[in-house]
Design a protein around this motif. Structure first.
Motif, PDB file in Angstrom:
ATOM      1  N   THR A 185      -1.669   8.099   5.526  1.00  0.00           N
ATOM      2  CA  THR A 185      -2.184   7.225   4.465  1.00  0.00           C
ATOM      3  C   THR A 185      -3.449   6.591   5.024  1.00  0.00           C
ATOM      4  N   SER A 186      -4.126   5.789   4.209  1.00  0.00           N
ATOM      5  CA  SER A 186      -5.326   5.140   4.732  1.00  0.00           C
ATOM      6  C   SER A 186      -4.951   4.131   5.818  1.00  0.00           C
ATOM      7  N   GLY A 187      -3.678   3.697   5.822  1.00  0.00           N
ATOM      8  CA  GLY A 187      -3.238   2.696   6.793  1.00  0.00           C
ATOM      9  C   GLY A 187      -2.935   3.268   8.167  1.00  0.00           C
ATOM     10  N   ASP A 202       0.850  -1.185   0.000  1.00  0.00           N
ATOM     11  CA  ASP A 202       0.000   0.000   0.000  1.00  0.00           C
ATOM     12  C   ASP A 202       0.894   1.246   0.000  1.00  0.00           C
ATOM     13  N   SER A 203       0.278   2.415   0.032  1.00  0.00           N
ATOM     14  CA  SER A 203       1.075   3.651  -0.059  1.00  0.00           C
ATOM     15  C   SER A 203       2.035   3.785   1.111  1.00  0.00           C
ATOM     16  N   LEU A 204       1.607   3.338   2.293  1.00  0.00           N
ATOM     17  CA  LEU A 204       2.459   3.467   3.477  1.00  0.00           C
ATOM     18  C   LEU A 204       3.699   2.591   3.334  1.00  0.00           C
ATOM     19  N   ALA A 251     -14.080  -3.002   2.450  1.00  0.00           N
ATOM     20  CA  ALA A 251     -14.142  -1.731   1.709  1.00  0.00           C
ATOM     21  C   ALA A 251     -12.929  -0.873   2.044  1.00  0.00           C
ATOM     22  N   HIS A 252     -12.500  -0.101   1.059  1.00  0.00           N
ATOM     23  CA  HIS A 252     -11.413   0.859   1.301  1.00  0.00           C
ATOM     24  C   HIS A 252     -12.025   2.104   1.948  1.00  0.00           C
ATOM     25  N   PRO A 253     -11.327   2.758   2.888  1.00  0.00           N
ATOM     26  CA  PRO A 253     -11.911   3.938   3.553  1.00  0.00           C
ATOM     27  C   PRO A 253     -12.037   5.174   2.665  1.00  0.00           C
TER      28      PRO A 253
HETATM   29  P1  13P Z   1      -3.625   2.486  -0.037  1.00  0.00           P
HETATM   30  O1  13P Z   1      -2.679   3.380   0.677  1.00  0.00           O
HETATM   31  O2  13P Z   1      -4.652   1.875   0.863  1.00  0.00           O
HETATM   32  O3  13P Z   1      -2.883   1.456  -0.825  1.00  0.00           O
HETATM   33  O4  13P Z   1      -4.496   3.356  -1.044  1.00  0.00           O
HETATM   34  C1  13P Z   1      -3.937   4.094  -2.065  1.00  0.00           C
HETATM   35  C2  13P Z   1      -4.927   4.503  -3.041  1.00  0.00           C
HETATM   36  O5  13P Z   1      -4.657   5.245  -3.960  1.00  0.00           O
HETATM   37  C3  13P Z   1      -6.264   3.982  -2.860  1.00  0.00           C
HETATM   38  O6  13P Z   1      -7.087   4.413  -3.853  1.00  0.00           O
END
Ligand code: 13P
Ligand code: SF4
Length: 328
Positions: free
Chosen positions: A157-159, A69-71, A225-227
């Motif tokens: 990040t979402s994490g 993920d981005s993190l 689901a993604h946040p």
């Molecule tokens: P994540 O950090 O959860 O991988 O999400 C990145 C992103 O672009 C989600 O749309």
């Protein structure tokens, strides 16, 4: 029809084994030449490929050295000791990798791989938010430009968004640019959150009705689901988390049947690892992530296109916001 390179096909056979559940043999026969060439170019040029979880399986399982993920991509970018980083993802991810590796060559295979969230806000907007809410710290989602990060106090990040918000020890924060992520985090904390009105064009399309229909048509299904999804979607899901958190959930809980309300390639990549789990796949494509292909990764390594550069006038301040997050 592309010519088949039988040497490449033989050399990449062990990699194909990993993806054979999601890539038909005829398709792999076309990919093999580029996969083989990219592996050779990486060795020759001392390069690594960092790939986001939304990259297609031939990239994710075929040529990537680090996936996540981005993190995780930001964290791992601080540890790379190769000369060249190819970021198979979108532009803000490549900028983050460059911020953390100012002396290395960071390549993005397609400069137009953007993000609707990053495009929803400018540095000037952030300055206006600060003027309107004096003294309120600004938490910038990593899905932002370097210029926006430079005007902010800390990234998330979402994490780790909840942890970042609570780490500031204040009663009120500004979270930008994702309104839905901010609203989803607000349900988990007493900190007051003022949001910007940006949305992810992929996740905003999921609805609570999609979930109801999935539950009707696929009894016993687990919904992740993604946040970045709207709060009413997250409220109906069984679990919400970053792409890495969704992947870990499947590995840990082994639900017999699951749907990931997020970008399409995510299910393919996770499905290859869990043959015992049935993946139901109504998903949405991210057109920006899909701009990255084996062909343009190969071209990037052959020609050094496109080098990511960052305006030195803002690099230092933006780096501080990312490093502040990574230090938590
Ligand atoms: P994540 O950090 O959860 O991988 O999400 C990145 C992103 O672009 C989600 O749309
Ligand atoms: Fe941006 Fe959404 Fe694509 Fe992620 S899925 S890169 S947030 S547009």
């Amino acid at each position: 029809m592309a010519e088949i390179n039988s040497g490449a096909l033989a050399r990449t056979a062990p990699l194909y084994d990993r993806v054979k559940r999601v890539i038909p043999p005829l398709e792999w026969a076309v990919f093999a030449d580029d996969v083989d060439a990219i592996l050779e170019l990486k060795r020759k040029r001392n390069a690594v490929v960092l790939a986001h979880n939304y990259q297609t399986p031939e990239i994710f399982h075929g040529v990537a050295d680090i996936v996540g993920d981005s993190l995780l991509l930001a964290r791992e970018a601080t540890k790379v000791d190769a000369d060249i980083i190819v970021l198979a993802g979108v532009h803000f991810m490549a900028e983050t990798a460059k911020l953390l590796n100012p002396k290395k060559t960071v390549l993005i295979p397609d400069l137009a791989a953007g993000c609707s969230l990053a495009d929803s806000i400018t540095a000037q907007d952030v300055r206006l938010m600060r003027e309107r809410h004096p003294g309120v710290p600004i938490v910038a989602y990593v899905n932002t430009s370097t210029a926006v990060k430079a005007e902010s106090d800390i990234c998330c990040t979402s994490g780790n968004a909840l942890k970042v918000v609570e780490s500031l020890g204040v009663e009120h924060v500004i979270m930008l640019p994702d309104e839905y992520l901010a609203q989803n985090i607000a349900t988990q904390t007493r900190v007051k959150i003022t949001a910007w009105k940006g949305h992810c064009e992929v996740h905003e399309r999921f609805t609570p009705d999609d979930i109801r229909q999935l539950r009707e048509n696929h009894p016993g299904i687990t919904v992740l689901a993604h946040p970045e999804c709207p709060p009413e979607v997250v409220a109906e899901a069984d679990f919400a988390g970053s792409t890495a958190a969704m992947s870990s959930y499947v590995a840990r809980e082994r639900p017999p049947r699951v749907v990931l309300l997020t970008e399409c390639s995510m299910s393919d990549n996770v499905a290859t690892l869990h043959p015992d789990v049935e993946f139901i796949r109504p998903c949405n494509l991210c057109p920006h992530m899909k701009r990255i292909t084996l062909k343009n990764i190969r071209h990037a390594l052959e020609t050094d296109r496109h080098r990511v550069t960052i305006d030195p006038a803002i690099a230092e301040r933006a780096r501080r916001t990312v490093e502040r997050m990574l230090a938590l």
